[in-house]
Design a protein around this motif. Structure first.
Motif, PDB file in Angstrom:
ATOM      1  N   ASN A  53       3.559 -36.198 -11.699  1.00 40.13           N
ATOM      2  CA  ASN A  53       4.327 -36.363 -10.480  1.00 40.13           C
ATOM      3  C   ASN A  53       3.393 -36.498  -9.283  1.00 40.13           C
ATOM      4  O   ASN A  53       2.874 -35.507  -8.772  1.00 40.13           O
ATOM      5  CB  ASN A  53       5.278 -35.174 -10.289  1.00 40.13           C
ATOM      6  CG  ASN A  53       6.334 -35.101 -11.368  1.00 40.13           C
ATOM      7  OD1 ASN A  53       6.854 -36.128 -11.782  1.00 40.13           O
ATOM      8  ND2 ASN A  53       6.652 -33.897 -11.816  1.00 40.13           N
ATOM      9  N   ILE A  54       3.181 -37.721  -8.851  1.00 41.46           N
ATOM     10  CA  ILE A  54       2.320 -37.993  -7.703  1.00 41.46           C
ATOM     11  C   ILE A  54       3.206 -38.180  -6.481  1.00 41.46           C
ATOM     12  O   ILE A  54       4.093 -39.041  -6.483  1.00 41.46           O
ATOM     13  CB  ILE A  54       1.470 -39.255  -7.944  1.00 41.46           C
ATOM     14  CG1 ILE A  54       0.621 -39.084  -9.210  1.00 41.46           C
ATOM     15  CG2 ILE A  54       0.582 -39.545  -6.732  1.00 41.46           C
ATOM     16  CD1 ILE A  54      -0.043 -40.361  -9.672  1.00 41.46           C
ATOM     17  N   PRO A  55       3.025 -37.386  -5.440  1.00 38.92           N
ATOM     18  CA  PRO A  55       3.892 -37.512  -4.261  1.00 38.92           C
ATOM     19  C   PRO A  55       3.834 -38.913  -3.660  1.00 38.92           C
ATOM     20  O   PRO A  55       2.802 -39.584  -3.707  1.00 38.92           O
ATOM     21  CB  PRO A  55       3.304 -36.467  -3.291  1.00 38.92           C
ATOM     22  CG  PRO A  55       2.587 -35.486  -4.168  1.00 38.92           C
ATOM     23  CD  PRO A  55       2.043 -36.292  -5.303  1.00 38.92           C
ATOM     24  N   PHE A 213      -1.451 -31.440  -6.625  1.00 39.21           N
ATOM     25  CA  PHE A 213      -0.579 -31.807  -5.507  1.00 39.21           C
ATOM     26  C   PHE A 213       0.540 -30.791  -5.329  1.00 39.21           C
ATOM     27  O   PHE A 213       1.652 -31.147  -4.941  1.00 39.21           O
ATOM     28  CB  PHE A 213       0.025 -33.201  -5.729  1.00 39.21           C
ATOM     29  CG  PHE A 213      -0.982 -34.320  -5.729  1.00 39.21           C
ATOM     30  CD1 PHE A 213      -1.763 -34.579  -4.616  1.00 39.21           C
ATOM     31  CD2 PHE A 213      -1.151 -35.107  -6.857  1.00 39.21           C
ATOM     32  CE1 PHE A 213      -2.691 -35.608  -4.619  1.00 39.21           C
ATOM     33  CE2 PHE A 213      -2.076 -36.146  -6.870  1.00 39.21           C
ATOM     34  CZ  PHE A 213      -2.853 -36.393  -5.745  1.00 39.21           C
ATOM     35  N   ASP A 214       0.272 -29.521  -5.646  1.00 45.25           N
ATOM     36  CA  ASP A 214       1.313 -28.499  -5.530  1.00 45.25           C
ATOM     37  C   ASP A 214       0.872 -27.356  -4.615  1.00 45.25           C
ATOM     38  O   ASP A 214       1.187 -26.194  -4.849  1.00 45.25           O
ATOM     39  CB  ASP A 214       1.705 -27.966  -6.910  1.00 45.25           C
ATOM     40  CG  ASP A 214       0.545 -27.280  -7.633  1.00 45.25           C
ATOM     41  OD1 ASP A 214      -0.627 -27.563  -7.310  1.00 45.25           O
ATOM     42  OD2 ASP A 214       0.818 -26.451  -8.529  1.00 45.25           O
ATOM     43  N   PRO A 262      -6.313 -36.385   5.546  1.00 42.73           N
ATOM     44  CA  PRO A 262      -5.121 -35.982   4.784  1.00 42.73           C
ATOM     45  C   PRO A 262      -4.294 -37.211   4.406  1.00 42.73           C
ATOM     46  O   PRO A 262      -4.408 -38.238   5.055  1.00 42.73           O
ATOM     47  CB  PRO A 262      -4.359 -35.094   5.788  1.00 42.73           C
ATOM     48  CG  PRO A 262      -5.348 -34.746   6.855  1.00 42.73           C
ATOM     49  CD  PRO A 262      -6.304 -35.896   6.918  1.00 42.73           C
ATOM     50  N   PRO A 263      -3.440 -37.120   3.386  1.00 49.95           N
ATOM     51  CA  PRO A 263      -3.134 -35.915   2.609  1.00 49.95           C
ATOM     52  C   PRO A 263      -4.026 -35.721   1.381  1.00 49.95           C
ATOM     53  O   PRO A 263      -3.925 -34.710   0.708  1.00 49.95           O
ATOM     54  CB  PRO A 263      -1.689 -36.170   2.180  1.00 49.95           C
ATOM     55  CG  PRO A 263      -1.620 -37.654   2.011  1.00 49.95           C
ATOM     56  CD  PRO A 263      -2.487 -38.231   3.096  1.00 49.95           C
ATOM     57  N   THR A 371      -4.720 -23.280   2.462  1.00 53.17           N
ATOM     58  CA  THR A 371      -3.391 -23.775   2.084  1.00 53.17           C
ATOM     59  C   THR A 371      -3.469 -25.042   1.239  1.00 53.17           C
ATOM     60  O   THR A 371      -2.441 -25.531   0.765  1.00 53.17           O
ATOM     61  CB  THR A 371      -2.532 -24.074   3.327  1.00 53.17           C
ATOM     62  OG1 THR A 371      -3.041 -25.230   4.015  1.00 53.17           O
ATOM     63  CG2 THR A 371      -2.481 -22.877   4.269  1.00 53.17           C
ATOM     64  N   LEU A 372      -4.662 -25.585   1.042  1.00 53.23           N
ATOM     65  CA  LEU A 372      -4.832 -26.799   0.243  1.00 53.23           C
ATOM     66  C   LEU A 372      -5.000 -26.490  -1.244  1.00 53.23           C
ATOM     67  O   LEU A 372      -5.208 -27.386  -2.050  1.00 53.23           O
ATOM     68  CB  LEU A 372      -6.050 -27.594   0.737  1.00 53.23           C
ATOM     69  CG  LEU A 372      -6.083 -27.941   2.229  1.00 53.23           C
ATOM     70  CD1 LEU A 372      -7.307 -28.793   2.545  1.00 53.23           C
ATOM     71  CD2 LEU A 372      -4.808 -28.645   2.657  1.00 53.23           C
ATOM     72  N   THR A 373      -4.915 -25.210  -1.595  1.00 51.40           N
ATOM     73  CA  THR A 373      -5.065 -24.794  -2.996  1.00 51.40           C
ATOM     74  C   THR A 373      -3.735 -24.895  -3.732  1.00 51.40           C
ATOM     75  O   THR A 373      -2.697 -24.454  -3.233  1.00 51.40           O
ATOM     76  CB  THR A 373      -5.586 -23.341  -3.060  1.00 51.40           C
ATOM     77  OG1 THR A 373      -6.963 -23.330  -2.678  1.00 51.40           O
ATOM     78  CG2 THR A 373      -5.460 -22.764  -4.459  1.00 51.40           C
TER      79      THR A 373
END
Length: 389
Positions: A53-55, A213-214, A262-263, A371-373
């Motif tokens: 699932n790629i945003p 990406f979560d 980003p992102p 928060t990027l983890t």
């Protein structure tokens, strides 16, 4: 008596028949794989690698050949197999560990004939970047070329042909004599031939599949649909850090976005030296042509521990040390420094960046980076060691 004779003869025939069947027994492909991997590798029920699932907001396609489940599965086995080193002690995963976002907590990683000369990069979203060059110094121009270079490196995995060491062709012969590779290559390619090109294809597909990406950043972006406004799932410090990251110094920010957009948070193309120039072995020896870096995603793990020292020489052990570096760039002995890190140019040359961040802003920037983890990358079985039952 005749009845007894025929009964005995029948038993004898059955025994001989069973013995012949036992002698001629050939295990099926799945049995061969199960003997090595247990239930982790099932040709009829492969893990899904190609439909991650790629945003929709991710801008870059997953560069390289299209991921196929069977090839990525073979790539996973190759990635974790110590047979890919000359003394059967080192695998790709020895230096790129899942629990550390596929990096190493050591500054230099241990190989079969010594230590690596640069820190092992995190393998996070390597296909989602604007550039196609790999390694810290961008010395190869495709991921397919990159994945077999450590195998050929004399210090790392040893199939270099140097000083009497085995060659890469010796590795191909070694793998060809391994029953589970005969099964897997034949299953995928229609014959058991093992070539460098096939190794590159499968290994690169596995590496490309490692995606994150979560994170809380992703949650915030999905909630707002816009990276600019404050994220509802962030506290005040994290939102302040987001502003600092994405805003240029002229407009009151730290300007990190100038290099890490980003992102994806991957480094932009045509970025030059960032002011970290020493080698791992000697701080007085320059190593200043490092212009590629991993994504800034997953700098720390979900428990808040750094996934490995930062920069090509592992010179920073905390996020604060990294922020302090960019807060005040030292121009002493800097070569090929990126112009983005100049505040201005004076009569004696460039003047290094001086952001003058307050202590609370340094903390805010660090809180944002945390928060990027994500979470999935650390525990998903499809990226785990298939040899461990």
């Amino acid at each position: 008596m005749k009845i007894k004779f025929y009964l005995l003869l029948s038993v004898f025939v059955i025994m001989v028949s069973c013995q012949n069947e036992k002698d001629e027994y050939i295990p099926t492909d799945q049995v061969i794989l199960s003997n090595v991997f247990g239930s982790k590798i099932d040709l009829n029920n492969l893990e899904s690698y190609q439909n991650n699932n790629i945003p929709s907001y991710i801008r870059f396609s997953n560069r390289g050949n299209a991921i196929e489940n069977d090839k990525a599965t073979l790539g996973r086995i190759l990635f974790y197999d110590t047979k890919l080193s000359t003394n059967n002690s080192i695998s790709c995963a020895s230096c790129h560990q899942q629990e550390h976002a596929f990096s190493d907590t050591n500054v230099a990683s241990t190989g079969v004939n010594g230590m690596t000369s640069r820190h092992s990069m995190r393998l996070v979203n390597v296909g989602f970047q604007p550039g196609t060059n790999f390694f810290w110094n961008e010395r190869v121009n495709s991921l397919e070329s990159q994945v077999t270079e450590p195998i050929k490196d004399h210090a790392e995995m040893g199939f270099s042909g140097e000083n009497g060491a085995p060659t890469f062709n010796d590795l191909l012969l070694k793998l060809s004599d391994t029953d589970y590779y005969q099964v897997l290559f034949n299953h995928i390619y229609g014959d058991p031939l093992i070539t460098e090109e096939r190794l590159q294809e499968c290994l690169s597909q596995f590496v490309l599949s490692i995606q994150s990406f979560d994170s809380r950043y992703d949650d915030g972006l999905l909630a707002t649909g816009n990276p600019g406004p404050a994220f509802p799932n962030y506290n005040m410090s994290e939102n302040r850090g987001k502003f600092l990251f994405t805003t240029t110094p002229v407009n009151g920010g730290a300007g990190c976005v100038s290099c890490h957009v980003p992102p994806e948070f991957a480094i932009k193309n045509n970025i030059h030296n960032n002011g970290v120039i020493a080698t791992i072995a000697d701080p007085n020896v320059f190593d200043h042509d490092n212009t590629r870096s991993p994504s800034l995603r997953d700098l720390e793990n979900p428990e808040g521990f750094i996934n490995g020292p930062l920069m090509h020489n592992g010179s920073f052990n905390t996020l604060l040390e990294m922020v302090e570096h960019y807060n005040s760039i030292d121009m002493t002995n800097q070569q090929l420094l990126d112009p983005l890190l100049f505040d201005s140019v004076g009569p004696n040359g460039p003047i290094g960046q001086q952001l003058q961040l307050s202590e609370s802003d340094k903390t805010a920037l660090i809180n944002f980076l945390k928060t990027l983890t994500g979470n999935d990358i650390y525990t998903n079985p499809k990226w785990s060691d298939p040899f461990v039952n």
